[in-house]
Enzyme design. Structure first.
Site, PDB file in Angstrom:
ATOM      1  N   CYS A 132      -3.964   0.522  -2.598  1.00  0.00           N
ATOM      2  CA  CYS A 132      -3.850  -0.721  -1.835  1.00  0.00           C
ATOM      3  C   CYS A 132      -2.733  -1.606  -2.383  1.00  0.00           C
ATOM      4  O   CYS A 132      -2.343  -1.499  -3.558  1.00  0.00           O
ATOM      5  CB  CYS A 132      -5.157  -1.502  -1.902  1.00  0.00           C
ATOM      6  SG  CYS A 132      -6.507  -0.789  -0.957  1.00  0.00           S
ATOM      7  N   CYS A 165     -10.265  -4.939   0.109  1.00  0.00           N
ATOM      8  CA  CYS A 165     -11.402  -4.007   0.105  1.00  0.00           C
ATOM      9  C   CYS A 165     -12.271  -4.274  -1.120  1.00  0.00           C
ATOM     10  O   CYS A 165     -11.889  -5.022  -2.034  1.00  0.00           O
ATOM     11  CB  CYS A 165     -10.903  -2.563   0.111  1.00  0.00           C
ATOM     12  SG  CYS A 165     -10.261  -1.993  -1.487  1.00  0.00           S
ATOM     13  N   CYS A 185     -10.619  -3.610  -4.490  1.00  0.00           N
ATOM     14  CA  CYS A 185      -9.599  -4.601  -4.856  1.00  0.00           C
ATOM     15  C   CYS A 185     -10.226  -5.932  -5.242  1.00  0.00           C
ATOM     16  O   CYS A 185      -9.680  -6.668  -6.061  1.00  0.00           O
ATOM     17  CB  CYS A 185      -8.586  -4.764  -3.733  1.00  0.00           C
ATOM     18  SG  CYS A 185      -7.451  -3.353  -3.655  1.00  0.00           S
ATOM     19  N   ASN A 194       0.842  -1.195   0.000  1.00  0.00           N
ATOM     20  CA  ASN A 194       0.000   0.000   0.000  1.00  0.00           C
ATOM     21  C   ASN A 194       0.881   1.250   0.000  1.00  0.00           C
ATOM     22  O   ASN A 194       1.958   1.283   0.608  1.00  0.00           O
ATOM     23  CB  ASN A 194      -1.017  -0.003   1.145  1.00  0.00           C
ATOM     24  CG  ASN A 194      -0.427  -0.247   2.521  1.00  0.00           C
ATOM     25  OD1 ASN A 194       0.592  -0.892   2.670  1.00  0.00           O
ATOM     26  ND2 ASN A 194      -1.089   0.274   3.541  1.00  0.00           N
ATOM     27  N   GLU A 219      -2.902  -4.765  -3.112  1.00  0.00           N
ATOM     28  CA  GLU A 219      -3.380  -5.626  -4.201  1.00  0.00           C
ATOM     29  C   GLU A 219      -3.346  -4.884  -5.527  1.00  0.00           C
ATOM     30  O   GLU A 219      -2.973  -5.446  -6.563  1.00  0.00           O
ATOM     31  CB  GLU A 219      -4.820  -6.087  -3.921  1.00  0.00           C
ATOM     32  CG  GLU A 219      -4.977  -6.944  -2.672  1.00  0.00           C
ATOM     33  CD  GLU A 219      -5.266  -6.127  -1.415  1.00  0.00           C
ATOM     34  OE1 GLU A 219      -4.758  -5.001  -1.289  1.00  0.00           O
ATOM     35  OE2 GLU A 219      -6.002  -6.645  -0.554  1.00  0.00           O
ATOM     36  N   GLU A 223       0.276   5.129   0.661  1.00  0.00           N
ATOM     37  CA  GLU A 223      -0.657   6.161   1.097  1.00  0.00           C
ATOM     38  C   GLU A 223      -0.184   7.544   0.665  1.00  0.00           C
ATOM     39  O   GLU A 223       0.955   7.733   0.217  1.00  0.00           O
ATOM     40  CB  GLU A 223      -0.823   6.076   2.616  1.00  0.00           C
ATOM     41  CG  GLU A 223      -1.432   4.740   3.028  1.00  0.00           C
ATOM     42  CD  GLU A 223      -1.665   4.602   4.518  1.00  0.00           C
ATOM     43  OE1 GLU A 223      -1.184   5.450   5.305  1.00  0.00           O
ATOM     44  OE2 GLU A 223      -2.335   3.634   4.906  1.00  0.00           O
TER      45      GLU A 223
HETATM   46  N1  THU Z   1      -5.164  -1.838   2.547  1.00  0.00           N
HETATM   47  C1  THU Z   1      -4.566  -2.604   1.584  1.00  0.00           C
HETATM   48  O1  THU Z   1      -3.547  -2.220   1.011  1.00  0.00           O
HETATM   49  N2  THU Z   1      -5.144  -3.789   1.272  1.00  0.00           N
HETATM   50  C2  THU Z   1      -6.208  -4.336   1.923  1.00  0.00           C
HETATM   51  O2  THU Z   1      -6.609  -5.450   1.590  1.00  0.00           O
HETATM   52  C3  THU Z   1      -6.864  -3.590   3.001  1.00  0.00           C
HETATM   53  C4  THU Z   1      -6.396  -2.206   3.204  1.00  0.00           C
HETATM   54  C5  THU Z   1      -4.500  -0.573   2.934  1.00  0.00           C
HETATM   55  C6  THU Z   1      -5.137   0.688   2.469  1.00  0.00           C
HETATM   56  C7  THU Z   1      -4.611   1.689   3.491  1.00  0.00           C
HETATM   57  O3  THU Z   1      -3.338   2.134   3.079  1.00  0.00           O
HETATM   58  C8  THU Z   1      -4.459   0.863   4.750  1.00  0.00           C
HETATM   59  O4  THU Z   1      -4.454  -0.507   4.342  1.00  0.00           O
HETATM   60  C9  THU Z   1      -5.556   1.088   5.783  1.00  0.00           C
HETATM   61  O5  THU Z   1      -6.804   0.947   5.212  1.00  0.00           O
END
Ligand code: THU
Length: 129
Positions: A50, A83, A86, A39, A52, A41
């Site tokens: 994310c 999520c 994804c 991920n 994925e 941000e």
């Molecule tokens: N996140 C992912 O990268 N993948 C997931 O399957 C769930 C959430 C990340 C997004 C964000 O950067 C952090 O987790 C918190 O939501």
């Protein structure tokens, strides 16, 4: 290197200063090659991506469009599940029966198929009138 090892390794590179929730993902493509993502941000929160999505983007950038297995790992008390967005991204490149393993860094694993994660998926059939 296993999918778990690949996902755990890339998770270390996650850029998650806002949530402090690092996620790693690895997908195996039809060729057998493994692609990873973490991920990433952003201070403008909705611009974050994310793990994925990163792994899928790497796969497509390498010229592959089908994945046969996926693995997601986070330092969560229970296995992290992709999520909604994804799940749709996985469904774009995977058959409904493809296994997605969700894991914790502590060693707990849970598996589901892409079809189980997104029943009633919106697909190209809906666009063919
Ligand atoms: N996140 C992912 O990268 N993948 C997931 O399957 C769930 C959430 C990340 C997004 C964000 O950067 C952090 O987790 C918190 O939501």
């Amino acid at each position: 290197m296993s999918l778990r090892e690949a996902a755990a390794a890339v998770r270390e590179n996650a850029h998650a200063p806002y949530s402090n929730f690092k996620v790693g993902a690895a997908v195996r493509a039809a060729s057998g090659a493994v692609y990873v993502g973490c991920n990433v941000e952003n201070v403008a929160y909705p611009e974050g991506t994310c793990a994925e999505a990163g792994a899928i983007a790497a796969m497509v950038a390498a010229g592959e469009t089908r994945l046969t297995e996926a693995y997601v790992i986070a330092g969560s008390p229970m296995p992290v599940t992709p999520c909604g967005g994804c799940r749709q991204k996985l469904a774009e490149f995977a058959d409904a029966g493809v296994r997605v393993t969700m894991a914790t860094t502590g060693g707990v694993e849970q598996a589901a198929t892409v079809g189980e994660l997104l029943p009633g998926v919106f697909n190209v059939a809906h666009m063919n009138s």
